[in-house]
Scaffold this motif. Structure first.
Motif, PDB file in Angstrom:
ATOM      1  N   CYS A 208      27.162  35.688  84.048  1.00 43.86           N
ATOM      2  CA  CYS A 208      27.226  37.153  83.997  1.00 43.86           C
ATOM      3  C   CYS A 208      28.657  37.625  84.313  1.00 43.86           C
ATOM      4  CB  CYS A 208      26.227  37.749  84.989  1.00 43.86           C
ATOM      5  SG  CYS A 208      26.263  39.555  85.059  1.00 43.86           S
ATOM      6  N   TYR A 209      29.248  38.352  83.367  1.00 42.67           N
ATOM      7  CA  TYR A 209      30.644  38.766  83.558  1.00 42.67           C
ATOM      8  C   TYR A 209      30.766  39.857  84.625  1.00 42.67           C
ATOM      9  CZ  TYR A 209      30.103  43.136  80.914  1.00 42.67           C
ATOM     10  OH  TYR A 209      29.730  44.398  80.498  1.00 42.67           O
ATOM     11  N   LEU A 210      29.745  40.712  84.773  1.00 44.38           N
ATOM     12  CA  LEU A 210      29.796  41.747  85.802  1.00 44.38           C
ATOM     13  C   LEU A 210      29.668  41.153  87.202  1.00 44.38           C
ATOM     14  CD1 LEU A 210      27.591  44.479  84.079  1.00 44.38           C
ATOM     15  CD2 LEU A 210      30.070  44.500  84.377  1.00 44.38           C
ATOM     16  N   TYR A 211      28.779  40.174  87.363  1.00 38.00           N
ATOM     17  CA  TYR A 211      28.617  39.515  88.661  1.00 38.00           C
ATOM     18  C   TYR A 211      29.878  38.740  89.027  1.00 38.00           C
ATOM     19  CZ  TYR A 211      26.369  36.834  92.391  1.00 38.00           C
ATOM     20  OH  TYR A 211      26.047  36.273  93.605  1.00 38.00           O
ATOM     21  N   ARG A 212      30.527  38.163  88.034  1.00 37.32           N
ATOM     22  CA  ARG A 212      31.748  37.402  88.287  1.00 37.32           C
ATOM     23  C   ARG A 212      32.885  38.316  88.731  1.00 37.32           C
ATOM     24  NH1 ARG A 212      31.736  35.011  83.835  1.00 37.32           N
ATOM     25  NH2 ARG A 212      33.216  36.309  82.697  1.00 37.32           N
ATOM     26  N   GLU A 213      32.940  39.506  88.154  1.00 37.16           N
ATOM     27  CA  GLU A 213      34.000  40.442  88.532  1.00 37.16           C
ATOM     28  C   GLU A 213      33.775  41.023  89.929  1.00 37.16           C
ATOM     29  OE1 GLU A 213      34.144  43.372  85.518  1.00 37.16           O
ATOM     30  OE2 GLU A 213      34.958  42.023  83.968  1.00 37.16           O
ATOM     31  N   LYS A 217      32.025  35.060  91.784  1.00 36.86           N
ATOM     32  CA  LYS A 217      31.197  33.862  91.672  1.00 36.86           C
ATOM     33  C   LYS A 217      30.533  33.847  90.305  1.00 36.86           C
ATOM     34  CE  LYS A 217      30.088  33.630  96.619  1.00 36.86           C
ATOM     35  NZ  LYS A 217      28.983  33.619  97.613  1.00 36.86           N
ATOM     36  N   GLN A 218      29.948  32.707  89.964  1.00 35.58           N
ATOM     37  CA  GLN A 218      29.279  32.564  88.680  1.00 35.58           C
ATOM     38  C   GLN A 218      27.765  32.643  88.852  1.00 35.58           C
ATOM     39  OE1 GLN A 218      30.478  29.076  86.584  1.00 35.58           O
ATOM     40  NE2 GLN A 218      32.590  29.762  86.271  1.00 35.58           N
ATOM     41  N   ARG A 219      27.103  33.289  87.905  1.00 30.98           N
ATOM     42  CA  ARG A 219      25.642  33.348  87.859  1.00 30.98           C
ATOM     43  C   ARG A 219      25.226  33.121  86.405  1.00 30.98           C
ATOM     44  NH1 ARG A 219      22.538  38.611  89.937  1.00 30.98           N
ATOM     45  NH2 ARG A 219      22.883  37.659  91.987  1.00 30.98           N
ATOM     46  N   LYS A 220      24.706  31.935  86.127  1.00 31.17           N
ATOM     47  CA  LYS A 220      24.341  31.588  84.760  1.00 31.17           C
ATOM     48  C   LYS A 220      23.177  32.444  84.282  1.00 31.17           C
ATOM     49  CE  LYS A 220      25.974  26.825  84.866  1.00 31.17           C
ATOM     50  NZ  LYS A 220      25.622  25.388  84.672  1.00 31.17           N
ATOM     51  N   THR A 221      23.185  32.775  83.016  1.00 29.39           N
ATOM     52  CA  THR A 221      22.147  33.624  82.451  1.00 29.39           C
ATOM     53  C   THR A 221      21.842  33.209  81.020  1.00 29.39           C
ATOM     54  OG1 THR A 221      21.553  35.907  81.908  1.00 29.39           O
ATOM     55  CG2 THR A 221      23.859  35.309  81.701  1.00 29.39           C
ATOM     56  N   ARG A 222      20.666  33.544  80.568  1.00 29.05           N
ATOM     57  CA  ARG A 222      20.242  33.281  79.195  1.00 29.05           C
ATOM     58  C   ARG A 222      20.272  34.544  78.340  1.00 29.05           C
ATOM     59  NH1 ARG A 222      17.565  28.231  79.225  1.00 29.05           N
ATOM     60  NH2 ARG A 222      17.126  27.488  81.339  1.00 29.05           N
ATOM     61  N   ARG A 229      27.795  41.567  73.308  1.00 26.55           N
ATOM     62  CA  ARG A 229      27.421  40.158  73.288  1.00 26.55           C
ATOM     63  C   ARG A 229      27.952  39.380  74.489  1.00 26.55           C
ATOM     64  NH1 ARG A 229      25.522  38.599  68.278  1.00 26.55           N
ATOM     65  NH2 ARG A 229      24.477  40.409  67.388  1.00 26.55           N
ATOM     66  N   LYS A 230      28.321  40.040  75.553  1.00 28.26           N
ATOM     67  CA  LYS A 230      28.777  39.338  76.745  1.00 28.26           C
ATOM     68  C   LYS A 230      27.573  38.924  77.592  1.00 28.26           C
ATOM     69  CE  LYS A 230      33.227  41.737  77.124  1.00 28.26           C
ATOM     70  NZ  LYS A 230      34.073  42.596  77.990  1.00 28.26           N
ATOM     71  N   PRO A 231      27.654  37.783  78.257  1.00 30.97           N
ATOM     72  CA  PRO A 231      26.533  37.356  79.114  1.00 30.97           C
ATOM     73  C   PRO A 231      26.299  38.333  80.252  1.00 30.97           C
ATOM     74  CG  PRO A 231      28.056  35.547  78.701  1.00 30.97           C
ATOM     75  CD  PRO A 231      28.738  36.792  78.216  1.00 30.97           C
ATOM     76  N   VAL A 232      25.047  38.628  80.517  1.00 26.71           N
ATOM     77  CA  VAL A 232      24.697  39.567  81.578  1.00 26.71           C
ATOM     78  C   VAL A 232      23.390  39.110  82.225  1.00 26.71           C
ATOM     79  CG1 VAL A 232      23.466  41.099  79.991  1.00 26.71           C
ATOM     80  CG2 VAL A 232      24.347  42.014  82.150  1.00 26.71           C
ATOM     81  N   CYS A 233      23.270  39.222  83.559  1.00 26.89           N
ATOM     82  CA  CYS A 233      22.072  38.793  84.283  1.00 26.89           C
ATOM     83  C   CYS A 233      21.064  39.930  84.363  1.00 26.89           C
ATOM     84  CB  CYS A 233      22.446  38.299  85.687  1.00 26.89           C
ATOM     85  SG  CYS A 233      23.149  39.583  86.736  1.00 26.89           S
TER      86      CYS A 233
END
Length: 251
Positions: A208-213, A217-222, A229-233
């Motif tokens: 998730c790019y918002l969580y990373r900013e 940290k990183q939070r993987k998402t599907r 089209r950016k990954p988001v949790c």
């Protein structure tokens, strides 16, 4: 209504003289009486006792014309138990029971098993020409498909349900027809282009790019945004409701 059946030997309420021991003779019987029931202990073999409980028999009647000298309680039980035992045997062969700690659910499972067996017996009475060895299996399979077919057909019209690959595959096997992947309001192209892993689930698209900013940290998402089209949790995604018109449009 009366009750006649066996009692387990490990019950603490049983008197000591009801248990099997070396001093008891073979084919001997012991009785214990109360106002409501009778307990009988019979020794068919050395060091072995069969304990019976009956609310029907109130007297110590024993079969005197044979060497085994069986009590009337055991003779009555042997004469009438076959129906229950055969039913239990048939229910154990094909059953819907699952392990559960909820007694209403266990009772419901047993009701379904008995009803299916009763339906099979009635069906065979009207169709005696069926002689195949797997006729009961085929009957239960046909019965289950008829019971759940209408519900599965209704659920196949739900976009959210059929969007899952394993659910859609199971529905296709039951209905015997191919179902096209359902698409929901606002992201038809995204749904048709999603990648899946070996288990059939949507593949991880990134972190998730918002969580990373925010957290560094990183939070993987599907999931990914339908616009950029950016990954988001789930925490930073918005779930939009669907109206009836769009729901019908996606089917």
């Amino acid at each position: 209504m009366t009750l006649v059946g066996t009692v387990r030997k490990n019950k603490q309420i049983l008197p000591a003289n009801m248990q099997a021991h070396k001093e008891r003779a073979v084919y001997s019987s012991n009785f214990a009486f109360s106002k409501e029931a009778t307990v009988c202990s019979y020794v068919p073999k050395k060091n072995k006792a069969v304990i019976m409980l009956s609310s029907l028999h109130m007297s110590p009647i024993i079969q005197s014309n044979k060497e085994t000298a069986k009590p009337e309680i055991i003779l009555y039980y042997n004469k009438t138990k076959s129906g229950v035992n055969n039913m239990d045997k048939l229910l154990a062969e094909y059953t819907v029971k699952r392990r559960t700690n909820r007694w209403p659910l266990a009772l419901f499972y047993n009701i379904i098993d008995i009803a299916a067996l009763a339906a099979y017996i009635i069906y065979m009475e009207h169709n005696p020409q069926l002689v195949s060895s797997d006729r009961r299996r085929k009957f239960l399979k046909s019965l289950s498909l008829q019971l759940c077919g209408k519900n599965i057909e209704e659920r196949s019209k739900n976009c959210i349900v059929t969007s899952k690959l394993h659910v859609r595959s199971a529905m296709q096997d039951v209905l015997g027809q191919e179902l096209r992947p359902s698409i929901s309001f606002g992201y038809a192209t995204y749904k048709s282009q999603t990648r899946r892993d070996s288990t059939g689930r949507v593949a991880v698209v990134g972190s998730c790019y918002l969580y990373r900013e925010l957290k560094r940290k990183q939070r993987k998402t599907r999931k990914a945004c339908t616009n950029c089209r950016k990954p988001v949790c789930d925490e930073h995604a918005v779930t939009r409701p669907t109206c009836n018109i769009c729901f019908e449009r996606c089917n």
